[in-house]
Design a protein around this motif. Structure first.
Motif, short mmCIF file in Angstrom:
data_model
loop_
_atom_site.label_atom_id
_atom_site.label_comp_id
_atom_site.label_asym_id
_atom_site.label_seq_id
_atom_site.Cartn_x
_atom_site.Cartn_y
_atom_site.Cartn_z
N ASP A 10 -4.54 6.42 3.68
CA ASP A 10 -4.85 6.38 5.10
C ASP A 10 -4.67 4.98 5.70
OD1 ASP A 10 -5.46 9.07 5.22
OD2 ASP A 10 -7.59 8.74 4.81
N TYR A 11 -4.23 4.97 6.94
CA TYR A 11 -4.12 3.74 7.72
C TYR A 11 -5.51 3.16 7.94
CZ TYR A 11 -4.02 0.88 11.93
OH TYR A 11 -4.19 -0.14 12.83
N GLN A 12 -5.59 1.83 7.86
CA GLN A 12 -6.81 1.11 8.21
C GLN A 12 -6.42 -0.05 9.12
OE1 GLN A 12 -8.18 -0.03 4.31
NE2 GLN A 12 -9.37 1.85 4.07
N GLU A 13 -7.30 -0.42 10.02
CA GLU A 13 -6.99 -1.52 10.94
C GLU A 13 -6.68 -2.81 10.19
OE1 GLU A 13 -9.29 -2.19 14.43
OE2 GLU A 13 -9.63 -0.06 14.72
N PHE B 126 3.25 -3.91 3.44
CA PHE B 126 4.46 -3.20 3.07
C PHE B 126 4.05 -1.85 2.51
CE2 PHE B 126 7.16 -7.24 2.10
CZ PHE B 126 7.20 -7.52 3.45
N VAL B 127 4.48 -0.78 3.14
CA VAL B 127 4.14 0.56 2.67
C VAL B 127 5.36 1.18 2.00
CG1 VAL B 127 2.24 0.96 4.27
CG2 VAL B 127 4.54 1.58 4.95
N LYS C 282 0.85 -1.19 0.00
CA LYS C 282 0.00 0.00 0.00
C LYS C 282 0.89 1.24 0.00
CE LYS C 282 -3.84 1.76 2.80
NZ LYS C 282 -4.63 1.48 4.01
N ARG C 283 0.48 2.25 -0.75
CA ARG C 283 1.21 3.52 -0.71
C ARG C 283 1.07 4.12 0.68
NH1 ARG C 283 0.62 8.07 -4.25
NH2 ARG C 283 2.82 8.37 -3.84
N ILE C 284 2.14 4.66 1.18
CA ILE C 284 2.14 5.24 2.53
C ILE C 284 1.25 6.48 2.60
CG2 ILE C 284 4.16 6.73 2.28
CD1 ILE C 284 4.92 5.62 5.17
N GLU D 160 3.47 9.88 12.95
CA GLU D 160 2.14 9.53 13.44
C GLU D 160 1.24 9.07 12.29
OE1 GLU D 160 3.59 12.65 14.19
OE2 GLU D 160 4.36 11.87 16.08
N ARG D 161 1.27 9.80 11.19
CA ARG D 161 0.42 9.46 10.05
C ARG D 161 0.86 8.15 9.39
NH1 ARG D 161 0.00 11.40 4.27
NH2 ARG D 161 -2.06 10.66 3.69
#
Length: 125
Positions: A10-13, A95-96, A5-7, A32-33
């Motif tokens: 947004d983060y997802q659980e 892997f971001v 996933k591209r960094i 943090e992001r």
């Protein structure tokens, strides 16, 4: 399972453990992001290979071959790949990366190496 996933997304659980697999920190992303579990520089392309690829973007196949060779001949990288493969059997790893091109980048090559050489369960998004 291991996914990518591209960094900048947004983060997802459902990402599980997020592992940055770039040698350089992505521009404009705070710690943090990023929501990282780990930064695995040892499995990112070397500085020399990364610079070469950025000058020759049309030669993805040549980059892929060089990066695979670099990964599989580096004992620290192989050790890390084994560790991540084992970890992925118990939990999801994402892997971001920072690359804009989601089809031709080092993470695509990295997932192929894990699938072919370490029998990892990978899912390309």
């Amino acid at each position: 399972m291991i996914t990518m996933k591209r960094i900048y997304l947004d983060y997802q659980e459902t990402d599980g453990e997020r592992i940055l697999v770039d040698r350089l920190w992505p521009r404009g992303v705070s710690k943090e992001r990023a929501h990282l579990t780990e930064w695995a520089k040892e499995i990112a392309p070397s500085t020399e290979l990364r610079k070469w690829y950025h000058q020759h973007l049309v030669q993805f196949e040549a980059f892929s071959q060089a990066y695979q060779k670099e990964l599989l001949t580096n004992p620290k990288a192989v050790e890390k790949l084994v560790e991540l493969t084992n970890k992925s059997q118990k939990e999801t790893l994402t892997f971001v990366y920072g690359a804009k091109n989601q089809l031709e980048n080092h993470v695509v090559v990295l997932l192929n190496v894990l699938k072919q050489n370490f029998k990892a369960n990978v899912q390309k998004s």
